[in-house]
Design an enzyme around this catalytic site. Sequence first.
Site, short mmCIF file in Angstrom:
data_model
loop_
_atom_site.label_atom_id
_atom_site.label_comp_id
_atom_site.label_asym_id
_atom_site.label_seq_id
_atom_site.Cartn_x
_atom_site.Cartn_y
_atom_site.Cartn_z
CE LYS A 75 4.58 9.83 10.25
NZ LYS A 75 5.64 9.61 9.25
O1 G3P Z 1 6.56 5.66 7.23
C1 G3P Z 1 7.49 5.25 8.18
C2 G3P Z 1 8.79 5.11 7.55
O2 G3P Z 1 9.32 6.33 7.17
C3 G3P Z 1 9.76 4.23 8.20
O3 G3P Z 1 10.25 3.49 7.18
O4 G3P Z 1 11.84 2.07 6.04
O5 G3P Z 1 12.62 3.69 7.82
O6 G3P Z 1 11.33 1.64 8.44
P1 G3P Z 1 11.59 2.68 7.39
#
Ligand code: G3P
Length: 217
Positions: free
Chosen positions: A87
């Site tokens: 990633k």
């Molecule tokens: O896959 C990306 C993710 O981990 C971010 O999610 O909920 O932190 O915006 P969030």
Amino acid sequence: MKFFIDTANLAQIKEAQELGVLDGVTTNPSLMAKEGITGRNNILKHYVDICNIVDGDVSAEVISTDFKGMIKEGEELAELHEQIVVKVPMIKDGVKAIKYFADKGIRTNCTLVFSCGQALLAAKAGAAYVSPFIGRLDDISTDGLNLISEIRHIYDNYEFETQILAASVRHTMHVIDCAKIGADVMTGPLSAIEGLLKHPLTDSGLAKFLEDYKKGN
Ligand code: G3P
């Protein structure tokens, strides 16, 4: 549509795997920290533990922000397990690194994508996956799902092979809307996957079937 779970929590990964619908896992440094996984060796071991639970792709994020550092880290991550996808953040050196990895046959997931232009660059560089963060766009009053639609349109115009991995999915409607749009993959919490199960008519219908069965036996 592939379902990935967005967590570093082994119990939740196992639970999703046992449901039989899991196609992979995404992680990031914040999710690792949330599980208390710190230190390079522990983090690398944790990635291997995750790969041993699931059959599909497991995204492992580089921490470096310069080209050389990303290459060194990414190669180390890719060596860990054949399921690892490196990633890489959507920054200038990240685009260069994605191209480098693509030429070497190492698959990448371009993360922190918030615009069509960024998605176009990721595809041109040869990313296996592009991760637009829809929940974080919604958080700032911008339509995250619209970004998925626009990227779908652009990629289809040119038959880019990069898979659209809708990330920062927060709930079941994100999952359903991403499926309608044609995202190749969604990654979200276990609650967004298990939430798809729920319908009160299923629960009341099942209760009635069981009640009627008991009456007849
Ligand atoms: O896959 C990306 C993710 O981990 C971010 O999610 O909920 O932190 O915006 P969030």
